[in-house]
Write a protein that holds these residues in place. Sequence first.
Motif, PDB file in Angstrom:
ATOM      1  N   ALA A  61       0.839  -1.199   0.000  1.00 51.50           N
ATOM      2  CA  ALA A  61       0.000   0.000   0.000  1.00 51.50           C
ATOM      3  C   ALA A  61       0.872   1.245   0.000  1.00 51.50           C
ATOM      4  CB  ALA A  61      -0.909   0.015   1.232  1.00 51.50           C
ATOM      5  N   ARG A  62       0.400   2.266  -0.674  1.00 50.57           N
ATOM      6  CA  ARG A  62       1.041   3.589  -0.611  1.00 50.57           C
ATOM      7  C   ARG A  62       0.136   4.485   0.228  1.00 50.57           C
ATOM      8  NH1 ARG A  62       4.754   6.880  -3.440  1.00 50.57           N
ATOM      9  NH2 ARG A  62       5.181   5.201  -4.900  1.00 50.57           N
ATOM     10  N   LEU A  63       0.724   5.084   1.241  1.00 47.55           N
ATOM     11  CA  LEU A  63       0.010   6.003   2.107  1.00 47.55           C
ATOM     12  C   LEU A  63       0.755   7.327   2.142  1.00 47.55           C
ATOM     13  CD1 LEU A  63       0.108   3.004   3.899  1.00 47.55           C
ATOM     14  CD2 LEU A  63      -1.896   4.210   4.719  1.00 47.55           C
ATOM     15  N   GLN A  64       0.052   8.369   2.525  1.00 46.61           N
ATOM     16  CA  GLN A  64       0.662   9.689   2.646  1.00 46.61           C
ATOM     17  C   GLN A  64       0.386  10.211   4.046  1.00 46.61           C
ATOM     18  OE1 GLN A  64       0.156  12.552  -0.606  1.00 46.61           O
ATOM     19  NE2 GLN A  64      -0.585  14.002   0.934  1.00 46.61           N
ATOM     20  N   LEU A  65       1.434  10.701   4.688  1.00 45.61           N
ATOM     21  CA  LEU A  65       1.292  11.349   5.983  1.00 45.61           C
ATOM     22  C   LEU A  65       1.421  12.837   5.768  1.00 45.61           C
ATOM     23  CD1 LEU A  65       3.698   9.136   8.131  1.00 45.61           C
ATOM     24  CD2 LEU A  65       1.251   8.816   7.724  1.00 45.61           C
ATOM     25  N   ASP A  66       0.371  13.583   6.021  1.00 47.89           N
ATOM     26  CA  ASP A  66       0.423  15.035   5.961  1.00 47.89           C
ATOM     27  C   ASP A  66       0.740  15.532   7.370  1.00 47.89           C
ATOM     28  OD1 ASP A  66      -0.121  15.162   3.276  1.00 47.89           O
ATOM     29  OD2 ASP A  66      -2.247  15.610   3.532  1.00 47.89           O
ATOM     30  N   CYS A  67       1.979  16.000   7.545  1.00 42.64           N
ATOM     31  CA  CYS A  67       2.441  16.495   8.844  1.00 42.64           C
ATOM     32  C   CYS A  67       2.259  18.008   8.836  1.00 42.64           C
ATOM     33  CB  CYS A  67       3.905  16.109   9.043  1.00 42.64           C
ATOM     34  SG  CYS A  67       4.159  14.315   8.940  1.00 42.64           S
ATOM     35  N   LEU A  68       1.331  18.492   9.638  1.00 48.75           N
ATOM     36  CA  LEU A  68       0.883  19.877   9.572  1.00 48.75           C
ATOM     37  C   LEU A  68       1.336  20.677  10.778  1.00 48.75           C
ATOM     38  CD1 LEU A  68      -2.781  18.991   8.564  1.00 48.75           C
ATOM     39  CD2 LEU A  68      -0.899  19.596   7.025  1.00 48.75           C
ATOM     40  N   ALA A  75       6.493  21.615  10.967  1.00 52.11           N
ATOM     41  CA  ALA A  75       6.014  20.591  10.032  1.00 52.11           C
ATOM     42  C   ALA A  75       7.133  19.620   9.677  1.00 52.11           C
ATOM     43  CB  ALA A  75       5.454  21.246   8.774  1.00 52.11           C
ATOM     44  N   ASP A  76       8.341  20.134   9.446  1.00 53.55           N
ATOM     45  CA  ASP A  76       9.488  19.274   9.144  1.00 53.55           C
ATOM     46  C   ASP A  76       9.854  18.394  10.335  1.00 53.55           C
ATOM     47  OD1 ASP A  76       9.625  20.339   6.608  1.00 53.55           O
ATOM     48  OD2 ASP A  76      11.361  21.621   7.029  1.00 53.55           O
ATOM     49  N   GLU A  80       9.967  14.318  10.350  1.00 51.15           N
ATOM     50  CA  GLU A  80      11.132  13.514  10.742  1.00 51.15           C
ATOM     51  C   GLU A  80      10.793  12.572  11.895  1.00 51.15           C
ATOM     52  OE1 GLU A  80      14.026  13.119   9.170  1.00 51.15           O
ATOM     53  OE2 GLU A  80      13.212  14.472   7.643  1.00 51.15           O
ATOM     54  N   ALA A  81       9.969  13.018  12.827  1.00 50.00           N
ATOM     55  CA  ALA A  81       9.546  12.151  13.940  1.00 50.00           C
ATOM     56  C   ALA A  81       8.699  10.991  13.427  1.00 50.00           C
ATOM     57  CB  ALA A  81       8.776  12.963  14.981  1.00 50.00           C
ATOM     58  N   ALA A  82       7.832  11.261  12.446  1.00 49.96           N
ATOM     59  CA  ALA A  82       7.002  10.195  11.867  1.00 49.96           C
ATOM     60  C   ALA A  82       7.883   9.176  11.153  1.00 49.96           C
ATOM     61  CB  ALA A  82       5.971  10.796  10.912  1.00 49.96           C
ATOM     62  N   ILE A  83       8.858   9.660  10.395  1.00 46.64           N
ATOM     63  CA  ILE A  83       9.770   8.746   9.703  1.00 46.64           C
ATOM     64  C   ILE A  83      10.520   7.890  10.726  1.00 46.64           C
ATOM     65  CG2 ILE A  83      11.886   8.653   8.322  1.00 46.64           C
ATOM     66  CD1 ILE A  83      10.765  11.186   6.842  1.00 46.64           C
ATOM     67  N   ARG A 117       2.966  22.131   5.446  1.00 50.71           N
ATOM     68  CA  ARG A 117       2.800  20.685   5.346  1.00 50.71           C
ATOM     69  C   ARG A 117       4.099  20.050   4.897  1.00 50.71           C
ATOM     70  NH1 ARG A 117      -0.257  17.070   0.866  1.00 50.71           N
ATOM     71  NH2 ARG A 117       0.925  18.485  -0.453  1.00 50.71           N
ATOM     72  N   THR A 118       4.490  19.001   5.605  1.00 52.25           N
ATOM     73  CA  THR A 118       5.526  18.091   5.144  1.00 52.25           C
ATOM     74  C   THR A 118       4.804  16.792   4.838  1.00 52.25           C
ATOM     75  OG1 THR A 118       7.254  19.142   6.441  1.00 52.25           O
ATOM     76  CG2 THR A 118       7.638  16.866   5.759  1.00 52.25           C
ATOM     77  N   ALA A 119       4.771  16.424   3.561  1.00 49.16           N
ATOM     78  CA  ALA A 119       4.075  15.206   3.133  1.00 49.16           C
ATOM     79  C   ALA A 119       5.093  14.082   3.017  1.00 49.16           C
ATOM     80  CB  ALA A 119       3.370  15.435   1.806  1.00 49.16           C
ATOM     81  N   VAL A 120       4.820  12.969   3.679  1.00 51.90           N
ATOM     82  CA  VAL A 120       5.699  11.809   3.681  1.00 51.90           C
ATOM     83  C   VAL A 120       4.977  10.672   2.971  1.00 51.90           C
ATOM     84  CG1 VAL A 120       6.975  10.173   5.125  1.00 51.90           C
ATOM     85  CG2 VAL A 120       6.711  12.562   5.881  1.00 51.90           C
ATOM     86  N   ASP A 121       5.558  10.186   1.866  1.00 49.18           N
ATOM     87  CA  ASP A 121       4.989   9.044   1.140  1.00 49.18           C
ATOM     88  C   ASP A 121       5.545   7.763   1.744  1.00 49.18           C
ATOM     89  OD1 ASP A 121       3.603  10.718  -0.558  1.00 49.18           O
ATOM     90  OD2 ASP A 121       5.160  10.705  -2.092  1.00 49.18           O
ATOM     91  N   VAL A 122       4.648   6.874   2.130  1.00 50.50           N
ATOM     92  CA  VAL A 122       4.998   5.640   2.829  1.00 50.50           C
ATOM     93  C   VAL A 122       4.590   4.442   1.979  1.00 50.50           C
ATOM     94  CG1 VAL A 122       4.543   4.266   4.913  1.00 50.50           C
ATOM     95  CG2 VAL A 122       4.630   6.771   5.059  1.00 50.50           C
TER      96      VAL A 122
END
Length: 129
Positions: A61-68, A75-76, A80-83, A117-122
């Motif tokens: 699956a491809r998901l996107q995390l919108d870190c706001l 946001a950055d 980085e914490a989510a990653i 927004r920092t968008a992280v593709d997972v």
Amino acid sequence: MSVSAALRDALLAAPGIAALVGTRVYRDERPEGDPLPAIVVLLVSDPRSMTYSGAQSLRRARLQLDCLGNSRGLADEIGEAAIAAIEGKVLGAPFDSVRIANVRNDSSRGDPATTFRTAVDVMAWHHSS
């Protein structure tokens, strides 16, 4: 449980995320009027691959995390914490592996303030429930 709900729960369980956004990790959209910072988990695609013997249980699956956040730095930092919380970690069922595919930034002017927004593709390899 859906892969987006499982990823949301994994993020909520991560101490680094809780320190930055508290419990404001949502699926699909952030509630109107909800304060920043927050994370929104979006399911982009979850193909159901087939073989001659039927559906494969392992899916990618491809998901996107919108870190706001209310600043680019925040946001950055959330991104980085989510990653750090999910990439290469053993997250348990239903996940087999989680990798980061891409990171990008943008912002939107709003009333009363700009949202960054920092968008992280997972990419998440997971077993269907």
